[in-house]
Write an enzyme that holds these catalytic residues in place. Structure first.
Site, PDB file in Angstrom:
ATOM      1  N   TYR A 258      12.811  -4.770  -1.539  1.00 16.65           N
ATOM      2  CA  TYR A 258      11.599  -5.583  -1.510  1.00 16.65           C
ATOM      3  C   TYR A 258      11.920  -7.002  -1.970  1.00 16.65           C
ATOM      4  O   TYR A 258      12.797  -7.204  -2.826  1.00 16.65           O
ATOM      5  CB  TYR A 258      10.536  -5.023  -2.459  1.00 16.65           C
TER       6      TYR A 258
ATOM      7  N   ARG B  46       4.225   3.912   1.927  1.00 10.33           N
ATOM      8  CA  ARG B  46       2.971   3.203   2.134  1.00 10.33           C
ATOM      9  C   ARG B  46       3.168   1.767   1.687  1.00 10.33           C
ATOM     10  O   ARG B  46       3.954   1.504   0.793  1.00 10.33           O
ATOM     11  CB  ARG B  46       1.876   3.817   1.270  1.00 10.33           C
TER      12      ARG B  46
ATOM     13  N   ASP C  51       0.623  -1.529   0.350  1.00 11.74           N
ATOM     14  CA  ASP C  51      -0.763  -1.816  -0.048  1.00 11.74           C
ATOM     15  C   ASP C  51      -1.379  -2.846   0.891  1.00 11.74           C
ATOM     16  O   ASP C  51      -0.680  -3.546   1.616  1.00 11.74           O
ATOM     17  CB  ASP C  51      -0.783  -2.373  -1.475  1.00 11.74           C
TER      18      ASP C  51
ATOM     19  N   ARG D 251       5.154  -4.908  -7.886  1.00 12.29           N
ATOM     20  CA  ARG D 251       4.111  -5.864  -8.289  1.00 12.29           C
ATOM     21  C   ARG D 251       3.909  -5.875  -9.802  1.00 12.29           C
ATOM     22  O   ARG D 251       3.655  -6.921 -10.391  1.00 12.29           O
ATOM     23  CB  ARG D 251       2.810  -5.551  -7.554  1.00 12.29           C
TER      24      ARG D 251
END
Lengths: 251, 251
Positions: A113, A53, A55, A200
């Site tokens: 990422y 997933r 965000d 994050r």
């Protein structure tokens, strides 16, 4: 359902409530938009499987999804066919046929990422949705010296979102690096998999180190505490980019 | 009207019909949006002077404008006051008081533009409004060898938009260069001033050289012809960025 099609997607997450379709409301999601386009082509409901997933507001340059179909459209033709139907902020970069046991999430070996920070005093119009703007000086040397604490097989409970339902908080960060690119700072993380908000939360904590509120050693201490309340704030979603999902060679 | 305030602006041109307010219709423009915000602060109509017009979709990282006012708000406070009122795709980077004879356009010594090309086969979602996507191979060496034809004081009629109403087609390009940045190609142009569509027409022509449809020598021939129909297509607006406007030191 004798064919398995793998898609690589790029998307601008600005106008979406993340990847996953939300049954409870009508907010647009990447998955919902993609499945609608697939339904238009195949004329029946299609379920897509995703590498993970993302965000709301998070971007992707290499998200991977797959779906099963009996449709005989040549594998490479799915990309242009879907791009014809999809909004311009979602593009299929590549469509290929893969073996029936391929699953975008369970077959993945790792993910990369990038988190992008714009560091300058002046505000920004052009990057408002594409980087975290920080207008205080960041000590990059100190941020870099905190990275070794994060690399390796660790319990990342301290950097895990409260809504995370992964069975184990243990993940392996294979590499972590910080690159300067003009006014931008890019934080790169490669791991076998990530917990919810993990990138994050790590980024928010490294920024606290850059601002001098935490020492590099504090990052090691926070990690060992396994306590989310010890870590820094969660970095905003719009600086985060899913860059790549890796699979065994044959996939 | 005893104070002259200079503003440096960054904007994302995607949602605007260029800089200049258009009397004939209600399309949003950067100038119109800025003047509306100024009017809200000063409570009377304000006219802004601009370093130049930008076309619909063109972006700016250093657009300059000025306006006259009797208002005693400290010069540096205009930036945060305006940013509070402006939409997030327009930001004032800096506000300073300048001498009464300063004019954002007439005082300018030169301007720098960047044109951004994304060169790769796969389509793009993230850069759809921020670069010209070219999915055929470009020969950068050939594009670079066409640049010397463009530098210097020349008649740029061949690269002038048909709606251009400048008195003279003569401009001086001080420097022109091409930088590679991953999949991006950046074409940089610095000149005393530019004609309408000049950067976009030059870029379109250089791309034809990169694609092998023109030779580098053709660029010299096209320039000497002073004939717009000889040049390549006009590059799309969304790859263009006004980077900087320069003024004498004291301004």
């Amino acid at each position: 359902m004798d064919r398995n099609i793998k898609l690589i997607l790029e998307y601008d997450g600005t106008n979406y409530h993340g990847w996953q379709t939300q049954a409870e409301n009508g907010n647009p999601t990447i998955q919902g938009t993609l499945e609608q386009a697939l339904k238009t082509i195949i004329r029946e409901k299609v379920t897509t499987f995703s590498s993970g997933r993302t965000d709301a507001g998070v971007h992707a340059l290499g998200h991977v999804a797959n779906f099963m179909t009996s449709n005989t459209i040549p594998a490479a033709a799915w990309a242009p066919a879907l791009n014809h139907l999809l909004p311009k902020d979602i593009r299929i970069l590549e469509s290929t046929e893969v073996s029936l046991d391929f699953h975008a999430r369970y077959s993945a070996l790792g993910k990369t990422y990038k988190y992008r920070i714009l560091r300058r005093r002046a505000p920004t119009a052009l990057y408002r949705n594409y980087a975290w703007h920080i207008n205080l000086p960041l000590n990059i040397r100190k941020m870099r010296s905190a990275l070794p604490f994060l690399v390796g097989r660790k319990d990342f409970s301290a950097f895990r979102g409260s809504g995370c339902n992964a069975k184990s908080p243990v993940r392996t960060i294979k590499s972590a690096s910080i690159k300067k690119d003009g006014d931008f700072l890019e934080l790169w993380f490669e791991a076998d998999a990530f917990l919810q908000y993990m990138v994050r939360n790590i980024t928010g904590t490294l920024v606290e180190v850059g601002l001098g509120r935490f020492t590099p050693d504090d990052v090691g201490r926070i990690l060992r505490s396994c306590d989310r309340t010890q870590a820094g704030r969660t970095a905003p979603p719009h600086g985060l980019y899913l860059m790549d999902v890796s699979y065994p060679e044959s996939r």
